[in-house]
Design an enzyme around this catalytic site. Structure first.
Site, short mmCIF file in Angstrom:
data_model
loop_
_atom_site.label_atom_id
_atom_site.label_comp_id
_atom_site.label_asym_id
_atom_site.label_seq_id
_atom_site.Cartn_x
_atom_site.Cartn_y
_atom_site.Cartn_z
N TYR A 152 29.33 -42.76 4.52
CA TYR A 152 28.27 -42.32 5.44
C TYR A 152 26.92 -42.71 4.86
O TYR A 152 26.40 -42.10 3.93
CB TYR A 152 28.33 -40.82 5.65
CG TYR A 152 29.57 -40.32 6.38
CD1 TYR A 152 30.44 -41.19 7.00
CD2 TYR A 152 29.85 -38.96 6.44
CE1 TYR A 152 31.56 -40.73 7.67
CE2 TYR A 152 30.98 -38.49 7.10
CZ TYR A 152 31.83 -39.38 7.71
OH TYR A 152 32.96 -38.92 8.36
N HIS A 183 40.52 -41.33 3.96
CA HIS A 183 39.74 -41.53 5.18
C HIS A 183 40.51 -42.32 6.24
O HIS A 183 40.39 -42.04 7.43
CB HIS A 183 38.43 -42.25 4.83
CG HIS A 183 37.32 -41.98 5.79
ND1 HIS A 183 36.00 -42.21 5.48
CD2 HIS A 183 37.31 -41.50 7.05
CE1 HIS A 183 35.23 -41.88 6.50
NE2 HIS A 183 36.00 -41.46 7.47
N ARG A 225 30.41 -37.09 21.17
CA ARG A 225 29.25 -37.93 20.86
C ARG A 225 28.11 -37.68 21.83
O ARG A 225 27.46 -38.60 22.32
CB ARG A 225 29.66 -39.40 20.80
CG ARG A 225 30.85 -39.64 19.88
CD ARG A 225 31.22 -41.10 19.76
NE ARG A 225 32.55 -41.26 19.18
CZ ARG A 225 32.83 -41.20 17.88
NH1 ARG A 225 31.86 -41.01 17.02
NH2 ARG A 225 34.08 -41.35 17.44
#
Length: 331
Positions: free
Chosen positions: A56, A125, A208
């Site tokens: 990130y 991940h 989102r």
């Protein structure tokens, strides 16, 4: 704030957490002070679970969380989760490395950026299909024994893979996209998590921003690298999805709440095994999301929601073909 358990024998955490992809600039420009203000507000709201990853912002999200922790006295106030396994080859193409050497190296880097000796939860991940998941679970168990992590998790794996991993090592959590717009986890993953005592950590729980009072406009979608190639945010699908979710926003207003809070409340009502981790850059939006944990929905409320947004309502897949590389498909 309601509490839920992170894995069968794990610690209690707030019913919602903070997804910190935004700290790395994924949703638009932000600053370290803004992210610190968000973390402080989360604690004021009773939120004590924060989710990050080494990729990130290429370490920025973890670094920001680490600087926040260094500015406080005492032990970390959050249950911290981070992830490893996503990398790129020499040509810049994304690939997934689940080897012990890579995961161990990335974990050490994450701990350094966070400024902690261990994290509560470490996820693979994305799964590398060339390695048996049993071997990967053994690798992760080694990190537990070394005291670097307290529990293991996997992101975007299928129910059958979860069962194989659990046979080797207890798995505290599986992370998957789950919302009123993405119902795939209900086709086996929710059920497997409930049966195995695994927490389903739901990312993108407000789709989102489609399920908020400030959904992305076509103009905004054009500025987002992710949305530019995502089927739900390209035309004509985006306009169709905005029109459909307008009805959901009106329902939330009729119920005296925000669309974001209603979307979170719906998700929490689906299963006690679910812990949403919405991401945001603003304290105001975080308060809206946290309010969803205080909403109690009855059968009639749920019926009205599902009448407006039934399974399969969204136009377009959740990912493009390229974005779909990595998550395990099982239906």
């Amino acid at each position: 704030m309601e509490r839920r358990r992170l894995g069968a024998g794990g610690p209690e955490v707030s019913a919602i957490g903070v997804g910190s992809m935004s700290f790395g600039g994924f949703y638009g420009p932000t600053t370290e002070p803004q992210s610190h203000a968000l973390l402080a507000a989360a604690l004021d709201l009773g939120i004590d679970h924060v989710d990050t990853a080494n990729v990130y912002g290429m370490g920025v999200s973890e670094t920001v969380i680490g600087s926040f922790l260094r500015g406080r006295k005492g032990p970390p106030p959050f249950r911290i989760a981070t992830k490893g396994a996503i990398t790129r080859d020499a040509d810049g193409r994304r690939r997934y490395d689940n080897t012990a050497a890579h995961l161990g190296r990335e974990l050490d880097g994450s701990l350094k950026r966070l400024g902690v000796e261990s994290v509560d939860l470490y996820y693979v991940h994305r799964r590398d299909p060339s390695l048996p998941i049993e071997d990967v679970a053994e690798t992760m168990a080694g990190f537990v024994k070394a005291g670097k992590i307290r529990a293991i998790g996997f992101s975007e794996i299928a129910p059958y893979s979860l069962r194989r991993a659990v046979a080797v090592q207890p798995v505290a959590a599986v992370q998957s996209e789950y919302s009123l717009a993405t119902r795939l986890p209900e086709l086996g993953l929710v059920q497997a998590c409930e049966a195995l005592g695994v927490t389903l950590v739901a990312f993108s729980p407000v789709a989102r921003a489609l399920l908020t009072d400030r959904p992305p406009t076509p103009e905004h979608a054009m500025t987002s690298q992710f949305m530019l190639s995502n089927p739900r945010f390209t035309e004509p699908n985006l306009s169709l999805n905005l029109a459909r979710t307008d009805e959901f926003r009106r329902l939330a207003a009729d119920m005296g709440t925000s669309a974001a809070a209603l979307a979170i409340a719906w998700l929490l009502a689906r299963s006690p095994a679910v812990v949403p981790i919405p991401g945001t850059r603003t304290v105001g939006h975080l308060k809206e999301l946290a309010a969803g944990a205080e909403l109690e929905l009855d059968a009639e409320d749920l019926r009205r929601i599902e009448t407006i947004l039934p399974i399969g309502w969204a136009a377009g897949d959740r990912y493009s073909e390229e974005q779909s590389i990595g998550p395990e498909r099982y239906c």
